[in-house]
Design an enzyme around this catalytic site. Structure first.
Site, mmCIF file in Angstrom:
data_model
loop_
_atom_site.group_PDB
_atom_site.id
_atom_site.type_symbol
_atom_site.label_atom_id
_atom_site.label_comp_id
_atom_site.label_asym_id
_atom_site.label_seq_id
_atom_site.Cartn_x
_atom_site.Cartn_y
_atom_site.Cartn_z
ATOM 1 N N CYS A 14 43.783 45.335 29.619
ATOM 2 C CA CYS A 14 44.707 46.233 30.310
ATOM 3 C C CYS A 14 45.928 45.372 30.561
ATOM 4 O O CYS A 14 45.886 44.472 31.394
ATOM 5 C CB CYS A 14 44.151 46.758 31.631
ATOM 6 S SG CYS A 14 45.413 47.689 32.543
ATOM 7 N N CYS A 68 47.402 46.086 34.389
ATOM 8 C CA CYS A 68 46.676 45.647 35.587
ATOM 9 C C CYS A 68 45.258 45.236 35.194
ATOM 10 O O CYS A 68 45.080 44.188 34.586
ATOM 11 C CB CYS A 68 46.698 46.724 36.656
ATOM 12 S SG CYS A 68 46.430 48.404 36.078
ATOM 13 N N SER A 69 44.276 46.053 35.507
ATOM 14 C CA SER A 69 42.913 45.632 35.183
ATOM 15 C C SER A 69 42.012 46.832 34.912
ATOM 16 O O SER A 69 40.835 46.810 35.234
ATOM 17 C CB SER A 69 42.344 44.800 36.331
ATOM 18 O OG SER A 69 42.375 45.570 37.514
ATOM 19 N N CYS A 70 42.549 47.899 34.323
ATOM 20 C CA CYS A 70 41.746 49.082 34.035
ATOM 21 C C CYS A 70 40.584 48.696 33.117
ATOM 22 O O CYS A 70 40.767 47.934 32.173
ATOM 23 C CB CYS A 70 42.604 50.169 33.389
ATOM 24 S SG CYS A 70 43.946 50.695 34.468
#
Ligand code: FE
Length: 190
Positions: A97, A100-102
């Site tokens: 991602c 961000c951190s999906c």
């Protein structure tokens, strides 16, 4: 992520037990780590092992990941749309991602720390092979590397290739052998 009532309750209980000296915080960390490394990703591993052994399921999983996993009671949602991408003899897939951190929580549990690292997020797009080799993963140069950028709407999971030597293993054994990193695409199973 907002805290659910269950999460708040767990946190309150944990604080209380630690305060009373009934619980060692290290034990809690150990449980969480196990959840992250094993139990969480085991859902994904079950899907992979089933896809390897049931051609119909594999087709359904690749055609529409969300629909294919709807029959499982995976809680933790966080996946509006799950897209499963298949590694083949010619293509190796990796997931990131960049924003961000999906991450597909429902099938892989919690994301590893490095997945949220800005260096991983930016470099995997620019120099996927360099990143892979830092994970100790060498993908043949004649293979195309595809990098899939997750978002809040679409989360990706890699369907790794099954090592030929595993062919005689049953579905349960296969699921135990599938690693989290292979489903993110930074590891090739062997
Ligand atoms: Fe994200």
């Amino acid at each position: 992520m907002s805290s659910s009532p269950a999460a708040l309750r767990a946190e309150a209980l944990e604080s209380l037990l630690i305060e009373k000296g009934l619980l060692d915080p290290a034990v809690v960390d150990d449980v969480i780590e196990r959840y992250n490394e094993r139990i969480g990703p085991m859902r994904g591993a079950q899907l992979v092992a089933r896809a390897w052994t049931e051609p119909d399921f594999k087709q359904r999983l690749l055609a529409d990941g969300s629909a294919a996993i709807a029959e499982y009671d995976f809680e933790g949602g966080q996946v509006d749309k799950l897209v499963v991408v298949e590694n083949t003899d010619t293509v190796h897939n990796m997931v990131v991602c960049t924003l961000c951190s999906c991450y597909p929580w429902a099938v892989l549990g919690l994301p590893p720390k490095w997945y949220k690292d800005p260096a991983y997020r930016s470099r995997v797009v620019r120099e996927p092979r360099a990143v892979l080799s830092e994970f100790g993963t060498d993908v043949p140069t004649d293979k195309t590397i595809r990098v899939w950028d997750s978002s809040a709407e679409v989360r990706y999971m890699v369907l790794p290739q099954m090592p030929p030597a595993w062919r005689s293993a049953d579905v349960g054994t296969l699921a135990e052998r599938v690693t989290r990193d292979s489903m993110i695409g930074v590891e090739v199973l062997a």
